[in-house]
Design a protein around this motif. Structure first.
Motif, PDB file in Angstrom:
ATOM      1  N   GLN A  13       1.481  -4.254  -4.146  1.00  0.00           N
ATOM      2  CA  GLN A  13       1.035  -5.641  -4.288  1.00  0.00           C
ATOM      3  C   GLN A  13       0.726  -5.968  -5.743  1.00  0.00           C
ATOM      4  OE1 GLN A  13      -2.598  -6.413  -2.170  1.00  0.00           O
ATOM      5  NE2 GLN A  13      -2.537  -8.623  -2.510  1.00  0.00           N
ATOM      6  N   VAL A  14       0.072  -5.039  -6.441  1.00  0.00           N
ATOM      7  CA  VAL A  14      -0.249  -5.251  -7.861  1.00  0.00           C
ATOM      8  C   VAL A  14       1.030  -5.433  -8.668  1.00  0.00           C
ATOM      9  CG1 VAL A  14      -1.182  -4.152  -9.935  1.00  0.00           C
ATOM     10  CG2 VAL A  14      -2.483  -4.095  -7.797  1.00  0.00           C
ATOM     11  N   LEU A  15       1.999  -4.537  -8.481  1.00  0.00           N
ATOM     12  CA  LEU A  15       3.232  -4.627  -9.257  1.00  0.00           C
ATOM     13  C   LEU A  15       4.007  -5.896  -8.901  1.00  0.00           C
ATOM     14  CD1 LEU A  15       4.984  -3.128 -11.360  1.00  0.00           C
ATOM     15  CD2 LEU A  15       6.266  -2.159  -9.436  1.00  0.00           C
ATOM     16  N   LEU A 415      15.993 -11.907  11.097  1.00  0.00           N
ATOM     17  CA  LEU A 415      14.744 -12.336  11.710  1.00  0.00           C
ATOM     18  C   LEU A 415      13.557 -12.153  10.765  1.00  0.00           C
ATOM     19  CD1 LEU A 415      13.308 -13.453  14.180  1.00  0.00           C
ATOM     20  CD2 LEU A 415      13.084 -11.106  15.029  1.00  0.00           C
ATOM     21  N   ILE A 416      13.489 -11.008  10.097  1.00  0.00           N
ATOM     22  CA  ILE A 416      12.433 -10.746   9.113  1.00  0.00           C
ATOM     23  C   ILE A 416      13.102 -10.642   7.745  1.00  0.00           C
ATOM     24  CG2 ILE A 416      10.652  -9.137   8.326  1.00  0.00           C
ATOM     25  CD1 ILE A 416      10.249  -8.291  11.210  1.00  0.00           C
ATOM     26  N   PRO A 417      12.733 -11.477   6.793  1.00  0.00           N
ATOM     27  CA  PRO A 417      13.388 -11.423   5.479  1.00  0.00           C
ATOM     28  C   PRO A 417      13.106 -10.125   4.752  1.00  0.00           C
ATOM     29  CG  PRO A 417      11.479 -12.869   5.417  1.00  0.00           C
ATOM     30  CD  PRO A 417      11.680 -12.498   6.853  1.00  0.00           C
ATOM     31  N   VAL A 418      13.922  -9.813   3.774  1.00  0.00           N
ATOM     32  CA  VAL A 418      13.665  -8.641   2.929  1.00  0.00           C
ATOM     33  C   VAL A 418      12.289  -8.802   2.285  1.00  0.00           C
ATOM     34  CG1 VAL A 418      14.414  -7.344   0.909  1.00  0.00           C
ATOM     35  CG2 VAL A 418      16.124  -8.295   2.485  1.00  0.00           C
ATOM     36  N   GLY A 419      11.434  -7.810   2.488  1.00  0.00           N
ATOM     37  CA  GLY A 419      10.075  -7.873   1.959  1.00  0.00           C
ATOM     38  C   GLY A 419       9.056  -8.401   2.938  1.00  0.00           C
ATOM     39  N   GLY A 420       9.507  -9.016   4.059  1.00  0.00           N
ATOM     40  CA  GLY A 420       8.574  -9.544   5.046  1.00  0.00           C
ATOM     41  C   GLY A 420       7.884  -8.428   5.809  1.00  0.00           C
ATOM     42  N   ALA A 421       6.669  -8.684   6.266  1.00  0.00           N
ATOM     43  CA  ALA A 421       5.916  -7.676   7.004  1.00  0.00           C
ATOM     44  C   ALA A 421       6.719  -7.200   8.210  1.00  0.00           C
ATOM     45  CB  ALA A 421       4.577  -8.250   7.455  1.00  0.00           C
ATOM     46  N   GLY A 422       6.879  -5.892   8.306  1.00  0.00           N
ATOM     47  CA  GLY A 422       7.665  -5.305   9.376  1.00  0.00           C
ATOM     48  C   GLY A 422       7.979  -3.860   9.048  1.00  0.00           C
ATOM     49  N   PRO A 423       8.699  -3.164   9.925  1.00  0.00           N
ATOM     50  CA  PRO A 423       8.942  -1.724   9.730  1.00  0.00           C
ATOM     51  C   PRO A 423       9.720  -1.401   8.467  1.00  0.00           C
ATOM     52  CG  PRO A 423      10.191  -2.603  11.605  1.00  0.00           C
ATOM     53  CD  PRO A 423       9.213  -3.650  11.219  1.00  0.00           C
ATOM     54  N   GLU A 424      10.716  -2.231   8.104  1.00  0.00           N
ATOM     55  CA  GLU A 424      11.506  -1.950   6.895  1.00  0.00           C
ATOM     56  C   GLU A 424      10.627  -2.016   5.650  1.00  0.00           C
ATOM     57  OE1 GLU A 424      15.468  -3.661   4.528  1.00  0.00           O
ATOM     58  OE2 GLU A 424      14.817  -4.578   6.395  1.00  0.00           O
ATOM     59  N   THR A 425       9.789  -3.031   5.567  1.00  0.00           N
ATOM     60  CA  THR A 425       8.918  -3.168   4.399  1.00  0.00           C
ATOM     61  C   THR A 425       7.884  -2.045   4.342  1.00  0.00           C
ATOM     62  OG1 THR A 425       9.237  -5.550   4.331  1.00  0.00           O
ATOM     63  CG2 THR A 425       7.244  -4.705   3.276  1.00  0.00           C
ATOM     64  N   ARG A 426       7.351  -1.636   5.483  1.00  0.00           N
ATOM     65  CA  ARG A 426       6.379  -0.536   5.470  1.00  0.00           C
ATOM     66  C   ARG A 426       6.999   0.749   4.930  1.00  0.00           C
ATOM     67  NH1 ARG A 426       3.963  -3.483   9.554  1.00  0.00           N
ATOM     68  NH2 ARG A 426       5.444  -2.913  11.181  1.00  0.00           N
ATOM     69  N   ARG A 427       8.283   0.942   5.170  1.00  0.00           N
ATOM     70  CA  ARG A 427       8.956   2.158   4.686  1.00  0.00           C
ATOM     71  C   ARG A 427       9.349   2.056   3.222  1.00  0.00           C
ATOM     72  NH1 ARG A 427      13.977   3.688   8.101  1.00  0.00           N
ATOM     73  NH2 ARG A 427      13.939   5.437   6.633  1.00  0.00           N
ATOM     74  N   PHE A 428       9.779   0.871   2.782  1.00  0.00           N
ATOM     75  CA  PHE A 428      10.446   0.775   1.481  1.00  0.00           C
ATOM     76  C   PHE A 428       9.761  -0.169   0.495  1.00  0.00           C
ATOM     77  CE2 PHE A 428      13.986   1.590   4.573  1.00  0.00           C
ATOM     78  CZ  PHE A 428      14.226   2.906   4.186  1.00  0.00           C
ATOM     79  N   HIS A 429       8.502  -0.561   0.746  1.00  0.00           N
ATOM     80  CA  HIS A 429       7.869  -1.567  -0.120  1.00  0.00           C
ATOM     81  C   HIS A 429       7.807  -1.139  -1.577  1.00  0.00           C
ATOM     82  CE1 HIS A 429       3.974   0.601  -0.256  1.00  0.00           C
ATOM     83  NE2 HIS A 429       4.192   0.877   1.014  1.00  0.00           N
ATOM     84  N   SER A 430       7.590   0.135  -1.820  1.00  0.00           N
ATOM     85  CA  SER A 430       7.482   0.591  -3.204  1.00  0.00           C
ATOM     86  C   SER A 430       8.790   0.374  -3.957  1.00  0.00           C
ATOM     87  CB  SER A 430       7.091   2.075  -3.237  1.00  0.00           C
ATOM     88  OG  SER A 430       6.950   2.521  -4.566  1.00  0.00           O
ATOM     89  N   ARG A 431       9.889   0.700  -3.323  1.00  0.00           N
ATOM     90  CA  ARG A 431      11.211   0.499  -3.946  1.00  0.00           C
ATOM     91  C   ARG A 431      11.500  -0.987  -4.124  1.00  0.00           C
ATOM     92  NH1 ARG A 431      16.085   1.861  -0.246  1.00  0.00           N
ATOM     93  NH2 ARG A 431      15.730  -0.310   0.339  1.00  0.00           N
ATOM     94  N   MET A 432      11.164  -1.778  -3.114  1.00  0.00           N
ATOM     95  CA  MET A 432      11.438  -3.219  -3.170  1.00  0.00           C
ATOM     96  C   MET A 432      10.741  -3.876  -4.355  1.00  0.00           C
ATOM     97  SD  MET A 432      11.050  -4.343   0.818  1.00  0.00           S
ATOM     98  CE  MET A 432      12.226  -3.852   2.076  1.00  0.00           C
TER      99      MET A 432
END
Length: 471
Positions: A13-15, A415-432
Motif C-alpha cells: 500500500q505504501v509503495l 469480474l475483479i479488475p487487476v489489483g482488485g481485492a480477491g485471491p489474485e491480488t492477495r497472491r501477487f500484490h507485491s509484484r503488482m
C-alpha cells in the motif's frame, strides 16, 4: 499484534500510494498544487501531510478498501511523520495499519449514506488523526479529543465542484489539514466530545442514512480491514479498471485499429459503474473537459486503451488528451447495465456489500434509493458475513464488446479488475505495485526494497522515502 500478511499488504500500500503521489506531482495540475502549498517533503510535517494527500488522490490512482479511499490519508500522513520523526520501517507500517483500521471502520459505519468513494472525505479526518497520533505514540486522551475535534465540523463536498472544477485536487488536502489542526488543538488541551461519532446529534446521525455504529468495533483484532485493500493500477473511477483491463486484452487482438473500423463498443458493467459514469458524462465534451469529470468517464479510457494498449496518467494531459482519434472512438462507446455483475458487486465486501449485510432489512431502503426496487431483488440475503476479511473481494467487473464494420465481434470480460481485492491480488500484490511504481517513473531498486520495509532502520527508511518520491 499485527499479522505478517497484513504488514505485507501495508508495505504494498505504501509503495502503491507513493506511485500515485509521483503521478499527481508530475501532472500540470499537480504542479500547480505544489506551487501553492510546497513540495511533498517539507520541514513541517503537517504541510507535507496535506501535499502528499492532495497529490495522491485526484487522479483516482489511490488505493481503496472496505470502506473508503484510505491511502490518501492513511499512507500520506504516516509517511510525512515517519520522515520527520525518523521512525523505522516497522513504525511506519504500524501507523499505516492503525490508520487504515480507524478510517475504514468509521467510514464503514457511514457507508449507507449519501457520500461514497472519494466524496466520503470524512475518511481522511479519521485516517489523518490516527496516522499522525500513531507516529507520535500519543496518549489516549489526545486521541479522544483529536477525533472529537476533527469530526466536530466534518467536510461535505459538493458534487458540482467535485466534477466541474479543480476543487477535486483539494478533496483530501482539506480534511487532512483539518485533522492536523485537531491534533494540535488536542495537544494544547482543547476538548472534543467523546461520543461524537454515535451520539443522536453526532456524525452518524448526519452522514449515514442507515448508521452502523457496530461496524466501528466489529471483530477488533480479527477482522483486518487492511485485508480488503484494492490496488489501483489505472487512473480513473469505479469500474474503469476492469473495462481498461478488457480493452488492453482486445487491443492485442485488434491492432492496428482505427475509429473507422468500429461500429460500436459496448461496455457492460454493474450499476455502481454506471452511476459514476452518468454523473460524469454531463461534464465531458472533449479535450477541454474538467479533470474531475474525466477521471470518472468510461468511454475515453476504453477508447484510448483499445487504440494504444494501455491507459496511464499521461492520457489525462496534452498532447494525448487532444488526440481526435480517441474522442472519435469514445463516441462509439455505450454503457449497459449487467444485472449479474451488479449481483456479484453486492455479494462482495467492498464497496458496500458488507455494510448491507450488517444492516439487514434496514439496508434495503438505502439500496432502493440508490438504484431502485429491482436492485433490492439482487441481494443475496442468505450469504453470511465472514468472521474475518481473508477472503474479501471487490467485484467491480466489466465486459467490453467491440463490434467491427466487417461483421466481426470480439469480447472480453473480467469480474475483479487487476489489483482488485480477491485471491489474485492477495497472491501477487507485491509484484503488482512494483510494476505500478516503475511504470510511473520510480526506480526499480527502490521498488525492490519495499519487501523489507518492516526491517528498515530509521536512517534507511528516511533515505528510502526521499528516493521513492524523488522525480
Amino acid at each position: 499484534m499485527i499479522p505478517c500478511r497484513v504488514l505485507k499488504l501495508a508495505a504494498s500500500q505504501v509503495l502503491s500510494q507513493v506511485a500515485s503521489v509521483r503521478a499527481g506531482a508530475a501532472h500540470p495540475l499537480g504542479q500547480r498544487l505544489t506551487a501553492a502549498f510546497g513540495r511533498p517533503l517539507q520541514d513541517d510535517p503537517r504541510m507535507s501531510a496535506g501535499v502528499l494527500a492532495g497529490l495522491g488522490s485526484w487522479l483516482n490512482l489511490d488505493d481503496t478498501a472496505y470502506a473508503g479511499h484510505l491511502s490518501n490519508s492513511t499512507v500520506a500522513v504516516p509517511l510525512a511523520y515517519a520522515h520527520a520523526y525518523r521512525l523505522d520501517g516497522l513504525g511506519l507500517l504500524t501507523a499505516v495499519v492503525v490508520a487504515n483500521e480507524c478510517a475504514a471502520r468509521i467510514t464503514a459505519a457511514a457507508t449507507l449514506g449519501p457520500l461514497r468513494g472519494q466524496s466520503a472525505v470524512h475518511t481522511h479526518l479519521a485516517g489523518a488523526v490516527a496516522g499522525r497520533l500513531a507516529c507520535e505514540q500519543a496518549p489516549a486522551e489526545v486521541w479522544q479529543n483529536a477525533f472529537g475535534l476533527a469530526f466536530g465540523m466534518p467536510n461535505w463536498p459538493l458534487m458540482r465542484a467535485f466534477l466541474a472544477s479543480d476543487a477535486r485536487l483539494l478533496n483530501t488536502f482539506t480534511p487532512v489539514r483539518t485533522a492536523m489542526d485537531a491534533c494540535d488543538a488536542a495537544r494544547a488541551g482543547l476538548l472534543g466530545a467523546p461520543d461524537l461519532i454515535e451520539h443522536p446529534d453526532g456524525f452518524l446521525a448526519r452522514f449515514a442514512s442507515v448508521p452502523l455504529p457496530g461496524a466501528a468495533t466489529a471483530g477488533l483484532g480479527r477482522r483486518w480491514h487492511t485485508e480488503t485493500l484494492s490496488f489501483k493500477m489505472h487512473p480513473g473511477g469505479p469500474g474503469i479498471d476492469a473495462a481498461v483491463d478488457c480493452a488492453a486484452d482486445l487491443h492485442h487482438v485488434l491492432r492496428p485499429l482505427t475509429p473507422d473500423d468500429v461500429e460500436e463498443i459496448v461496455v457492460e458493467a454493474s450499476l455502481y459503474t454506471l452511476f459514476a459514469g452518468r454523473h460524469a458524462e454531463r461534464y465531458v465534451s472533449g479535450p477541454g473537459s474538467p479533470q474531475g469529470a474525466l477521471v470518472l468517464h468510461v468511454p475515453y479510457p476504453v477508447a484510448t486503451t483499445l487504440l494504444d494498449g494501455a491507459f496511464s496518467v499521461d492520457d489525462f494531459a496534452a498532447p494525448a488528451l487532444e488526440d481526435p482519434a480517441r474522442w472519435a472512438l469514445a463516441e462509439k462507446v455505450r454503457l449497459v447495465h449487467d444485472v449479474d455483475m451488479t449481483r456479484e458487486l453486492l455479494r462482495s465486501e467492498a464497496p458496500f456489500g458488507e455494510a448491507l449485510r450488517q444492516a439487514g432489512a434496514d439496508g434495503e431502503a438505502w439500496l432502493r434509493d440508490f438504484g431502485g426496487a429491482s436492485l433490492v431483488e439482487l441481494l443475496d440475503r442468505e450469504r453470511p458475513g465472514g468472521e474475518d476479511f481473508t477472503r474479501a473481494t471487490k467485484a467491480t467487473g466489466a465486459r467490453v464488446t467491440v463490434r467491427l464494420r466487417d461483421g466481426r465481434e470480439l469480447s472480453r470480460e473480467r469480474l475483479i479488475p487487476v489489483g482488485g481485492a480477491g485471491p489474485e491480488t492477495r497472491r501477487f500484490h507485491s509484484r503488482m505495485v512494483r510494476e505500478k511504481f516503475v511504470s510511473l517513473g520510480g526506480r526499480p531498486d527502490v521498488a525492490g526494497r519495499v519487501t523489507r520495509l518492516h526491517r528498515m532502520p530509521a536512517p534507511e527508511l528516511r533515505e528510502w522515502i526521499e528516493a521513492a518520491l524523488r522525480p
